[in-house]
Write a protein that holds these residues in place. Structure first.
Motif, PDB file in Angstrom:
ATOM      1  N   THR A 153       0.883  -1.368   0.002  1.00 26.61           N
ATOM      2  CA  THR A 153       0.002   0.073   0.030  1.00 26.61           C
ATOM      3  C   THR A 153       0.796   1.121   0.021  1.00 26.61           C
ATOM      4  O   THR A 153       1.782   1.222   0.336  1.00 26.61           O
ATOM      5  N   LEU A 185     -12.032   8.087   1.446  1.00 27.09           N
ATOM      6  CA  LEU A 185     -12.554   7.354   2.135  1.00 27.09           C
ATOM      7  C   LEU A 185     -12.765   7.805   3.608  1.00 27.09           C
ATOM      8  O   LEU A 185     -11.607   8.114   4.314  1.00 27.09           O
ATOM      9  N   LYS A 192     -17.683   6.660   0.713  1.00 26.83           N
ATOM     10  CA  LYS A 192     -16.558   6.780  -0.122  1.00 26.83           C
ATOM     11  C   LYS A 192     -16.976   8.091  -1.254  1.00 26.83           C
ATOM     12  O   LYS A 192     -18.105   8.046  -1.750  1.00 26.83           O
ATOM     13  N   GLN A 225      -9.233   9.158   4.252  1.00 31.31           N
ATOM     14  CA  GLN A 225      -8.196   8.547   3.431  1.00 31.31           C
ATOM     15  C   GLN A 225      -7.957   8.510   2.058  1.00 31.31           C
ATOM     16  O   GLN A 225      -9.079   8.637   1.434  1.00 31.31           O
ATOM     17  N   ASN A 227      -7.654   7.170  -1.284  1.00 28.27           N
ATOM     18  CA  ASN A 227      -7.446   5.921  -2.037  1.00 28.27           C
ATOM     19  C   ASN A 227      -6.901   6.001  -3.218  1.00 28.27           C
ATOM     20  O   ASN A 227      -6.266   5.213  -3.866  1.00 28.27           O
ATOM     21  N   SER A 228      -7.183   6.970  -4.232  1.00 25.71           N
ATOM     22  CA  SER A 228      -6.404   7.274  -5.516  1.00 25.71           C
ATOM     23  C   SER A 228      -6.670   8.567  -5.742  1.00 25.71           C
ATOM     24  O   SER A 228      -7.194   9.472  -5.334  1.00 25.71           O
ATOM     25  N   THR A 252      -2.927   4.819  -7.045  1.00 26.98           N
ATOM     26  CA  THR A 252      -3.985   4.310  -6.114  1.00 26.98           C
ATOM     27  C   THR A 252      -3.260   3.839  -4.703  1.00 26.98           C
ATOM     28  O   THR A 252      -2.186   3.495  -4.796  1.00 26.98           O
ATOM     29  N   ARG A 253      -3.882   3.535  -3.696  1.00 27.80           N
ATOM     30  CA  ARG A 253      -3.355   3.447  -2.433  1.00 27.80           C
ATOM     31  C   ARG A 253      -2.831   2.018  -2.450  1.00 27.80           C
ATOM     32  O   ARG A 253      -1.745   1.625  -1.561  1.00 27.80           O
ATOM     33  N   LYS A 254      -3.233   1.063  -3.133  1.00 27.96           N
ATOM     34  CA  LYS A 254      -3.082  -0.327  -3.446  1.00 27.96           C
ATOM     35  C   LYS A 254      -1.711  -0.445  -4.151  1.00 27.96           C
ATOM     36  O   LYS A 254      -1.467  -1.651  -4.680  1.00 27.96           O
TER      37      LYS A 254
END
Length: 306
Positions: A153, A185, A192, A225, A227-228, A252-254
């Motif tokens: 992440t 988020l 979201k 947060q 996320n992207s 993105t966070r991922k």
């Protein structure tokens, strides 16, 4: 029509590339070239068929083959015979009824250099585990217990203040930078929202627009947060043209990034910006999970590498 086997292989590669983002990535702990003999493939097919006969009462027929798509990176494709069903089809202007067996399609990509496998099969964890175990036992010759690799992440909180990289404007020739879109988020994860700066914003960052719209309830100051994000970098218009050339970073966070779409020089430049912001570490590379489907981009341990 002239090369049916080659056509089928190309179709399976395309299938994995289009759906690769849904694949599960697992560490098998075994680094060896798979045995692709008929006997090994037969043993694997029988194990897979036995599983489907227990679970879904189908699978009495199957086809499997292995393609080495790049050095030490293998793509396994398995087609399993599903339960029969009646199909209504047109042949020209005539409606015909035909009994056929649909195809259960599954694909596994394995790197002999790292021992990491990516599997794509419908049905959830049990089905992924079945495919990994059958592949390992019969083609690698070892019974293994696969360990799921969690994708990394990234911390995108630096974008709360916009895209603060002076080098982009002073050295690299961009006339403006803009955080175009943010996906946020809530702290409890129950809400979201996505905010986008429109064309009428005159290249103003969406972070500034959010602050103006919510002076006392700014989600960026209330631990929401990120996320992207989409970040636009604008070059000056070329002589005789009105529109600026735009370079867009999608992140993105991922850990998903679109930097692979740019040439090496631009990719290094954009990575440098993210390092300056503290989003990436110096020398950090993208793993296979972080690449878009279809990119044979593998890094060193523990993910794939070419």
């Amino acid at each position: 029509m002239n090369y049916p086997a080659l056509f089928d292989l190309a179709g399976d590669v395309d299938f994995f590339e289009r759906h690769g983002s849904q694949a599960q990535q697992n560490e098998l702990g075994v680094k060896r070239k798979p045995d692709t003999s008929e006997a090994a493939l037969l043993g694997m097919r029988q194990a897979i068929s036995a599983f489907y006969q227990r679970e879904l009462q189908c699978g009495d027929g199957s086809v499997a083959y292995v393609l080495e798509r790049s050095p030490d990176v293998y793509l396994l494709t398995v087609h399993v015979k599903d339960l029969a069903m009646l199909r209504l089809e047109f042949e020209g202007s005539n409606l015909t009824r035909r009994v056929g067996n649909p195809n259960i399609h599954m694909v596994l990509e394995y790197s002999a250099k790292t021992g990491v496998a990516r599997s794509l099969v419908k049905g959830g964890v049990k089905y992924h585990t079945m495919l990994l175990e059958a592949f390992s036992e019969h083609l690698l010759g070892v019974k293994v217990e696969a360990h799921r690799i969690k994708p990394p992440t990234l911390d995108l909180s630096a974008l709360r203040l916009g895209f603060d990289v002076p080098q982009a404007l002073t050295t690299d020739g961009f006339m403006a930078v803009q955080v175009k879109t943010l996906s946020l988020l809530s702290p409890h994860g129950d809400l979201k929202i996505e905010c986008t700066a429109t064309a009428s914003s005159d290249q103003q960052c969406v972070t500034e627009l959010i602050a103006e719209a919510f002076p006392s309830e700014n989600p960026l100051k209330r631990n929401w947060q990120i996320n992207s994000a989409h970040i636009n970098l604008y070059y000056p218009p070329q002589p005789g043209k009105m529109r600026s050339k735009v370079i867009t970073i999608e992140i993105t966070r991922k850990g998903r990034l679109n930097l692979h779409k740019f040439d090496a020089k631009m990719q290094a430049q954009l990575e440098g910006y993210l390092v300056t912001l503290g989003i990436l570490d110096a020398g950090q590379t993208l793993s296979a999970n972080e690449q878009q489907p279809g990119e044979d981009a593998f890094q060193s341990e523990p993910a794939f590498q070419e």
